[in-house]
Scaffold this motif. Structure first.
Motif, PDB file in Angstrom:
ATOM      1  N   PRO A 193       3.418  -7.762 -17.935  1.00  0.00           N
ATOM      2  CA  PRO A 193       4.714  -7.016 -18.445  1.00  0.00           C
ATOM      3  C   PRO A 193       4.996  -5.687 -17.647  1.00  0.00           C
ATOM      4  O   PRO A 193       6.036  -5.166 -17.561  1.00  0.00           O
ATOM      5  CB  PRO A 193       4.448  -6.878 -20.063  1.00  0.00           C
ATOM      6  CG  PRO A 193       3.410  -7.906 -20.187  1.00  0.00           C
ATOM      7  CD  PRO A 193       2.635  -8.079 -19.019  1.00  0.00           C
ATOM      8  N   ARG A 194       3.956  -5.039 -17.141  1.00  0.00           N
ATOM      9  CA  ARG A 194       3.909  -3.805 -16.443  1.00  0.00           C
ATOM     10  C   ARG A 194       3.892  -3.715 -15.143  1.00  0.00           C
ATOM     11  O   ARG A 194       3.530  -2.661 -14.407  1.00  0.00           O
ATOM     12  CB  ARG A 194       2.954  -2.630 -17.031  1.00  0.00           C
ATOM     13  CG  ARG A 194       3.150  -2.709 -18.536  1.00  0.00           C
ATOM     14  CD  ARG A 194       4.357  -2.128 -19.119  1.00  0.00           C
ATOM     15  NE  ARG A 194       4.813  -0.822 -18.787  1.00  0.00           N
ATOM     16  CZ  ARG A 194       4.633   0.467 -18.879  1.00  0.00           C
ATOM     17  NH1 ARG A 194       3.798   0.764 -20.055  1.00  0.00           N
ATOM     18  NH2 ARG A 194       5.150   1.589 -18.105  1.00  0.00           N
ATOM     19  N   LYS A 195       4.029  -4.680 -14.330  1.00  0.00           N
ATOM     20  CA  LYS A 195       3.988  -4.954 -12.928  1.00  0.00           C
ATOM     21  C   LYS A 195       5.150  -5.503 -12.112  1.00  0.00           C
ATOM     22  O   LYS A 195       6.171  -5.972 -13.007  1.00  0.00           O
ATOM     23  CB  LYS A 195       2.811  -5.757 -12.381  1.00  0.00           C
ATOM     24  CG  LYS A 195       1.319  -5.589 -12.906  1.00  0.00           C
ATOM     25  CD  LYS A 195       1.062  -4.031 -12.277  1.00  0.00           C
ATOM     26  CE  LYS A 195      -0.200  -3.604 -12.841  1.00  0.00           C
ATOM     27  NZ  LYS A 195      -1.450  -4.217 -12.755  1.00  0.00           N
ATOM     28  N   MET A 240       0.857  -1.242   0.148  1.00  0.00           N
ATOM     29  CA  MET A 240       0.118  -0.172  -0.166  1.00  0.00           C
ATOM     30  C   MET A 240       0.946   1.399   0.090  1.00  0.00           C
ATOM     31  O   MET A 240       0.425   2.465  -0.709  1.00  0.00           O
ATOM     32  CB  MET A 240      -0.765  -0.126   1.087  1.00  0.00           C
ATOM     33  CG  MET A 240      -2.040  -1.019   1.053  1.00  0.00           C
ATOM     34  SD  MET A 240      -3.191  -0.947   2.538  1.00  0.00           S
ATOM     35  CE  MET A 240      -4.376  -2.199   1.793  1.00  0.00           C
ATOM     36  N   GLN A 241       1.773   1.252   0.690  1.00  0.00           N
ATOM     37  CA  GLN A 241       2.820   2.435   0.683  1.00  0.00           C
ATOM     38  C   GLN A 241       3.484   2.658  -0.888  1.00  0.00           C
ATOM     39  O   GLN A 241       3.595   3.724  -1.181  1.00  0.00           O
ATOM     40  CB  GLN A 241       3.990   2.077   1.787  1.00  0.00           C
ATOM     41  CG  GLN A 241       4.833   3.708   1.863  1.00  0.00           C
ATOM     42  CD  GLN A 241       4.302   4.607   2.365  1.00  0.00           C
ATOM     43  OE1 GLN A 241       3.445   4.720   3.088  1.00  0.00           O
ATOM     44  NE2 GLN A 241       4.420   5.724   1.424  1.00  0.00           N
ATOM     45  N   ARG A 242       4.047   1.683  -1.206  1.00  0.00           N
ATOM     46  CA  ARG A 242       4.343   1.422  -2.914  1.00  0.00           C
ATOM     47  C   ARG A 242       3.535   1.952  -3.648  1.00  0.00           C
ATOM     48  O   ARG A 242       3.654   2.957  -4.556  1.00  0.00           O
ATOM     49  CB  ARG A 242       4.905   0.081  -3.208  1.00  0.00           C
ATOM     50  CG  ARG A 242       5.419  -0.012  -4.540  1.00  0.00           C
ATOM     51  CD  ARG A 242       6.210  -1.436  -4.751  1.00  0.00           C
ATOM     52  NE  ARG A 242       5.484  -2.321  -4.546  1.00  0.00           N
ATOM     53  CZ  ARG A 242       4.561  -2.831  -5.626  1.00  0.00           C
ATOM     54  NH1 ARG A 242       4.122  -2.160  -6.510  1.00  0.00           N
ATOM     55  NH2 ARG A 242       3.824  -3.809  -5.345  1.00  0.00           N
ATOM     56  N   TYR A 243       2.325   1.656  -3.473  1.00  0.00           N
ATOM     57  CA  TYR A 243       1.140   2.387  -4.262  1.00  0.00           C
ATOM     58  C   TYR A 243       1.143   3.832  -4.314  1.00  0.00           C
ATOM     59  O   TYR A 243       0.661   4.402  -5.146  1.00  0.00           O
ATOM     60  CB  TYR A 243      -0.268   1.765  -4.019  1.00  0.00           C
ATOM     61  CG  TYR A 243      -0.481   0.349  -4.621  1.00  0.00           C
ATOM     62  CD1 TYR A 243       0.467  -0.213  -5.613  1.00  0.00           C
ATOM     63  CD2 TYR A 243      -1.207  -0.779  -4.191  1.00  0.00           C
ATOM     64  CE1 TYR A 243       0.385  -1.453  -6.080  1.00  0.00           C
ATOM     65  CE2 TYR A 243      -1.638  -1.992  -4.573  1.00  0.00           C
ATOM     66  CZ  TYR A 243      -0.406  -2.380  -5.604  1.00  0.00           C
ATOM     67  OH  TYR A 243      -0.675  -3.715  -5.918  1.00  0.00           O
ATOM     68  N   ALA A 244       1.286   4.377  -2.882  1.00  0.00           N
ATOM     69  CA  ALA A 244       1.070   5.564  -2.817  1.00  0.00           C
ATOM     70  C   ALA A 244       2.375   6.187  -3.351  1.00  0.00           C
ATOM     71  O   ALA A 244       2.243   7.340  -4.032  1.00  0.00           O
ATOM     72  CB  ALA A 244       0.933   6.000  -1.219  1.00  0.00           C
ATOM     73  N   PHE A 282       2.590   6.800 -11.593  1.00  0.00           N
ATOM     74  CA  PHE A 282       3.076   5.557 -12.648  1.00  0.00           C
ATOM     75  C   PHE A 282       1.685   4.577 -12.849  1.00  0.00           C
ATOM     76  O   PHE A 282       1.589   4.145 -13.905  1.00  0.00           O
ATOM     77  CB  PHE A 282       4.331   4.810 -12.120  1.00  0.00           C
ATOM     78  CG  PHE A 282       4.591   3.493 -12.910  1.00  0.00           C
ATOM     79  CD1 PHE A 282       4.980   3.660 -14.186  1.00  0.00           C
ATOM     80  CD2 PHE A 282       4.446   2.353 -12.301  1.00  0.00           C
ATOM     81  CE1 PHE A 282       5.483   2.567 -14.960  1.00  0.00           C
ATOM     82  CE2 PHE A 282       4.640   1.223 -13.185  1.00  0.00           C
ATOM     83  CZ  PHE A 282       5.228   1.268 -14.266  1.00  0.00           C
ATOM     84  N   ASN A 283       1.441   4.123 -11.719  1.00  0.00           N
ATOM     85  CA  ASN A 283       0.133   3.087 -11.779  1.00  0.00           C
ATOM     86  C   ASN A 283      -0.992   3.680 -12.561  1.00  0.00           C
ATOM     87  O   ASN A 283      -1.547   2.996 -13.253  1.00  0.00           O
ATOM     88  CB  ASN A 283      -0.029   2.803 -10.427  1.00  0.00           C
ATOM     89  CG  ASN A 283       0.910   1.673  -9.893  1.00  0.00           C
ATOM     90  OD1 ASN A 283       1.370   0.864 -10.523  1.00  0.00           O
ATOM     91  ND2 ASN A 283       1.175   1.809  -8.489  1.00  0.00           N
ATOM     92  N   TYR A 324      -5.232   6.124 -10.117  1.00  0.00           N
ATOM     93  CA  TYR A 324      -5.198   4.892  -9.393  1.00  0.00           C
ATOM     94  C   TYR A 324      -5.710   4.998  -7.833  1.00  0.00           C
ATOM     95  O   TYR A 324      -5.060   5.984  -7.218  1.00  0.00           O
ATOM     96  CB  TYR A 324      -3.692   4.230  -9.367  1.00  0.00           C
ATOM     97  CG  TYR A 324      -3.594   3.014  -8.974  1.00  0.00           C
ATOM     98  CD1 TYR A 324      -3.516   1.821  -9.689  1.00  0.00           C
ATOM     99  CD2 TYR A 324      -3.324   2.634  -7.691  1.00  0.00           C
ATOM    100  CE1 TYR A 324      -3.465   0.547  -9.511  1.00  0.00           C
ATOM    101  CE2 TYR A 324      -2.934   1.150  -7.203  1.00  0.00           C
ATOM    102  CZ  TYR A 324      -3.225   0.210  -8.027  1.00  0.00           C
ATOM    103  OH  TYR A 324      -2.907  -1.159  -7.858  1.00  0.00           O
ATOM    104  N   PRO A 325      -6.599   4.302  -7.283  1.00  0.00           N
ATOM    105  CA  PRO A 325      -7.102   4.601  -5.888  1.00  0.00           C
ATOM    106  C   PRO A 325      -5.964   4.200  -5.011  1.00  0.00           C
ATOM    107  O   PRO A 325      -5.674   3.175  -4.941  1.00  0.00           O
ATOM    108  CB  PRO A 325      -8.336   3.850  -5.931  1.00  0.00           C
ATOM    109  CG  PRO A 325      -8.193   2.687  -6.937  1.00  0.00           C
ATOM    110  CD  PRO A 325      -7.148   3.346  -7.881  1.00  0.00           C
TER     111      PRO A 325
END
Length: 416
Positions: A209-211, A121-125, A130-131, A146-147
């Motif tokens: 490929p993009r994850k 969750m921190q990485r998503y923030a 990018f996401n 991205y939520p």
């Protein structure tokens, strides 16, 4: 419909349509699973004397309907929520659940998950921009955001955790597969297992490929662990519930064997000094695996998994000196176009290759032609047409989606 899915005479799109308004499957006494679409993770509710336990919570656009279906079955407080992993289609519904608890004067439920869920969750923030860009490209949603901001776990574990809630024994096991934060949920007294995304009714999604990095070998280990527990009921992360020990053993055993084959063959070539190019064009999965209705290469592509396996064990350098410190694509394309006698010659050859069915070479050449002449509408129109043909011939949704990003760009540059 389950029988038709199992024997391959029905497509998952038909099942998705059938559950689109919210469908409830009775798993066992006091246990139900809710589905709203294949693309949203399943949500399982367990009734205990201390309140409901939920396994996952749905995604933003299905969370409210999912909770309504749960409430049609039980209207009591939710005591605990278990996240099987940190993807938003499994965690985002906690916002709706918390809002309901606040409105009804109940305590918000405790969230239990693997330690790495909070890190995810921190990485998503940290990478929201990018996401947002990648997801917007992949699903053709301009302006997509991205939520982030889902409530993080209250209780975490590392390898295993046993919960005793209202007379229900719930065992959690960590594994790595599509994610590094995955949890298998096992109810030993019921022989009911919720696999999270270790089982998804298509070929394992271990090569996107993009994850970030995914873990084919450890995914196979997790499936072998599920197999060893001999569950009588399997609740997949996506797709319908599977009943019966024999069918479950077949499903997870076939998935594990397919992954083990890709890992074994890839590492065998790497250990003999093969480059990524050699590995990608040599490792093939036997057709018998891909013929299984629950292992169709419909979302991910086994070739993408091979690339991920190579990257995990061998790093990002593929052994080609030209890729160690690569020239800019536009400069390389311009040089090759000059040698070929112009971008038109590259496009002409790409068209010929496309017409003869040699799509990999056709895409490679037309992308060079397009990069060397980005403002040439005719070349961009050729590029759009060739990429569309590649999309039409691509089996995996991921392959189609990422080819479509370039196809849309070419169509825009062509003026039409």
């Amino acid at each position: 419909m389950f029988e038709r899915l199992w024997n391959g005479s029905a497509r998952m799109e038909e099942w998705t349509e059938a559950v689109s308004q919210g469908a409830l499957t009775a798993v066992a006494d006091d246990i139900v699973t809710v589905h709203t679409t294949y693309f949203c993770g399943s949500v399982t509710a367990i009734r205990t004397t201390e309140g409901l336990v939920l396994i996952d919570t749905a995604k933003p656009d299905t969370a409210r309907r999912t909770l309504e279906v749960v409430r049609s079955w039980d209207d009591g407080p939710i005591h605990t929520v278990i996240f099987t992993h940190g993807h938003i289609d499994h965690t985002s519904g906690i916002t709706v659940i918390d809002a309901e608890a606040d409105a009804r004067g109940w305590p918000r439920p405790r969230i239990v998950a693997h330690r790495n869920v909070a890190r995810r969750m921190q990485r998503y923030a940290d990478t929201q921009g990018f996401n947002s860009h990648v997801q917007g490209q992949q699903f053709d949603m301009p302006g997509y955001v991205y939520p982030i901001g889902q409530r993080r776990p209250d209780e975490v574990y590392d390898e295993a955790l046993t919960l005793e809630i209202g007379g229900e024994r719930i065992e959690l096991f960590h594994g790595r597969g599509e994610t590094d934060d995955a949890t298998i949920v096992w109810l030993p007294e019921r022989r009911v297992l919720a696999s999270g995304d270790f089982v998804i009714w298509v070929f394992p999604n271990a090569g996107n490929p993009r994850k970030v990095q995914r873990y084919a070998a450890e995914w196979a280990l997790a499936l072998r662990r599920i197999e060893s527990l001999k569950p009588a009921v399997l609740i997949p992360g996506h797709g319908p519930v599977v009943f019966g020990e024999a069918r479950i053993a077949q499903m997870v055993g076939d998935g594990a064997a397919a992954l083990e084959h890709l890992v074994r063959e890839t590492l065998g070539l790497m250990n003999r000094g093969a480059s990524l190019d050699e590995v990608l064009h040599a490792v093939r999965l036997p057709d018998a695996y891909l013929a299984k209705p629950y292992l169709l290469a419909k979302y991910d592509d086994p070739e993408f998994l091979v690339r991920g396996i190579y990257h995990l064990y061998g790093g990002w350098f593929d052994g080609d000196a030209a890729h160690l410190k690569p020239a800019r694509t536009a400069e390389l394309a311009a040089e090759i176009a000059t040698l070929a006698g112009g971008a038109d010659r590259l496009a002409e050859r790409a068209r010929a290759l496309s017409e003869s069915g040699r799509m990999r070479l056709a895409v490679a050449l037309i992308e060079l032609a397009g990069a060397s002449a980005p403002d040439d509408r005719r070349i961009q129109a050729d590029r759009a047409a060739i990429l569309q043909k590649a999309i039409d011939g691509e089996g995996s949704l991921m392959g189609k989606a990422f080819l479509a990003v370039s196809q849309r760009e070419a169509a825009r540059r062509s003026g039409g």
